[in-house]
Design a protein around this motif. Structure first.
Motif, short mmCIF file in Angstrom:
data_model
loop_
_atom_site.label_atom_id
_atom_site.label_comp_id
_atom_site.label_asym_id
_atom_site.label_seq_id
_atom_site.Cartn_x
_atom_site.Cartn_y
_atom_site.Cartn_z
N LEU A 45 0.81 -1.25 -0.07
CA LEU A 45 -0.10 0.02 0.07
C LEU A 45 0.79 1.32 -0.05
CD1 LEU A 45 -2.58 -1.15 2.90
CD2 LEU A 45 -2.81 -1.53 0.28
N GLY A 46 0.54 2.07 -0.71
CA GLY A 46 1.31 3.45 -0.94
C GLY A 46 0.28 4.52 -0.54
N ASP A 73 -1.75 4.10 -3.69
CA ASP A 73 -1.46 3.35 -4.53
C ASP A 73 -1.63 1.84 -3.66
OD1 ASP A 73 -0.15 1.57 -6.52
OD2 ASP A 73 1.69 2.65 -6.20
N ALA A 74 -2.20 0.94 -4.50
CA ALA A 74 -2.38 -0.50 -3.89
C ALA A 74 -2.00 -1.48 -4.75
CB ALA A 74 -3.91 -0.62 -3.45
N LEU A 103 -9.21 -0.23 -3.02
CA LEU A 103 -8.60 0.41 -1.81
C LEU A 103 -8.31 1.73 -2.16
CD1 LEU A 103 -6.36 -2.64 -1.32
CD2 LEU A 103 -7.84 -1.60 0.47
N ARG A 104 -8.32 2.13 -3.21
CA ARG A 104 -7.84 3.62 -3.46
C ARG A 104 -8.55 4.65 -2.85
NH1 ARG A 104 -6.67 2.01 -8.94
NH2 ARG A 104 -4.63 0.60 -8.58
N GLY A 109 -13.49 -7.40 3.49
CA GLY A 109 -14.38 -8.25 2.75
C GLY A 109 -14.54 -8.16 1.28
N ALA A 110 -14.82 -6.81 1.00
CA ALA A 110 -15.25 -6.72 -0.43
C ALA A 110 -13.85 -6.82 -1.30
CB ALA A 110 -15.80 -5.32 -0.62
N VAL A 111 -12.62 -6.56 -0.80
CA VAL A 111 -11.48 -6.43 -1.48
C VAL A 111 -11.14 -7.97 -1.82
CG1 VAL A 111 -9.28 -6.10 -1.61
CG2 VAL A 111 -10.81 -4.42 -0.82
#
Ligand code: FAD
Length: 304
Positions: free
Chosen positions: A197-198, A212-213, A234-235, A247-249
């Motif tokens: 993760l950025g 950034d992911a 995630l962004r 969960g969704a990711v």
């Protein structure tokens, strides 16, 4: 039993490539031999000539020139113990420490791992998440390819027969917010998840958002794959609120993989494991962003 073969021991990459070009299909590069000699002992491969690449000095270098360069004949053990790698890319050193067992790590090389393109590779998955590039050298010159273009499928790469893999280059991830989680009960991993993760404003800032992911999933499909749809979810999310979206990711990553039934489990089981371990890896990476190393204990899994 091993059949007789001729061992060539070139001292330069050019010499090695010239041998590969001259001997054609009769010759293969030979590094640590952990894969190659096994196949030869089983009679699955019978090359009359082996081109030993371990004496080629440039292939054994670790160098820092903006990007970190890892020579093809650097062993897992050297990667794990290198002060340079531990300082610049601690996650890479940590993942190397959990590859195979110490006997394999002592002789097995990074180049051999990537060139063999076994789908159960930890390093290919991690390097994909870190946007790594490989360098190939041949009598015709040198070229660089992204890892995604290099690994084409199970045991298949874009390497031409007269090319040697010289090494891999990657930009150190600028944040602590990264993790690699591997899971499995066999010799080789059943699943590998790399997350990076950025954050805008950097680590440790309250309310920092993910700009950034990267999520790469390995071992369950024919080759490691980035999960772009899952990454997009995630962004913009505050790193303190990652729990709201894990969960969704995880579900999105599970929908994005292409598993097959095999001795590691059914395709359905692997999808479920992807969802579970993406959630876990994300939670670890988010905690690390805040300087916290979470206590984790997942059965049959390793967190690097
Ligand atoms: C018991 C066991 C457990 C393992 N567990 C894991 C694990 O947990 N995670 C993981 O990621 N990996 C695992 N591995 C794979 C291991 O990482 C690789 O076997 C090792 O890194 C291969 O390197 P090597 O130098 O021995 O390759 P070799 O056996 O020498 O070569 C492998 C292949 O690559 C080619 N090759 C080698 N070097 C080059 C080069 N420079 N240029 C072009 N082609 C080249 C060879 O021709 C051959 O086809 C495991 C392996 C074993 C045997």
């Amino acid at each position: 039993m091993l059949r007789p073969f001729t061992l060539h021991r070139p001292e330069t990459a050019e010499e090695a490539c010239a041998l590969l070009a001259r001997l054609g299909e009769d010759a293969v590069p030979y590094a640590g031999g952990t894969e190659l000699l096994l196949l030869m002992k089983l009679g699955l491969l019978r090359p009359p000539h082996l081109v030993d690449v371990k004496r080629i000095r440039e292939l054994n270098e670790l160098a820092d020139g903006g990007r970190l360069t890892i020579g093809a004949t650097v062993t897992h053990r050297s990667l794990e113990r290198s002060p340079l790698v531990r300082a610049r890319c601690p996650l890479v050193a940590s993942v190397a420490r959990h590859v195979a067992n110490v006997r394999v790590r002592n002789v097995g090389t990074i180049g051999g791992n990537l060139a063999f393109a076994d789908p159960h590779s930890d390093l290919a998955t991690l390097f994909l998440a870190l946007d790594a590039h490989v360098e190939l050298v041949s009598p015709g010159g040198r070229r660089e390819l992204s890892l995604g273009d290099f690994v084409r499928g199970p045991w298949e790469t874009a390497r031409r027969p007269d090319e040697l893999l010289a090494g891999v280059r990657l930009a150190p991830w600028p944040s602590r917010a990264a993790a690699y989680v591997k899971f499995g009960v066999h010799e080789r991993p059943t699943l590998g998840i790399a997350v990076a993760l950025g954050l805008n404003g950097g680590d440790g800032r309250a309310g920092a958002r993910i700009q950034d992911a990267r999520i790469a999933v390995g071992c369950v499909g024919p080759r490691p794959a980035r999960m772009f749809t899952a990454e997009a979810r995630l962004r913009g999310v505050s790193v303190d609120r990652v729990d709201d979206v894990v969960g969704a990711v995880g579900d999105s990553a599970a929908a994005g993989v292409d598993p097959a039934d095999d001795l590691h489990g059914s395709a359905d089981y692997k999808r479920e494991m992807v969802a579970v371990f993406v959630r876990r890896a994300l939670r670890v990476a988010a905690a690390r962003a805040g300087g916290v190393e979470p206590a984790t204990s997942f059965p049959y899994a390793v967190v690097a």
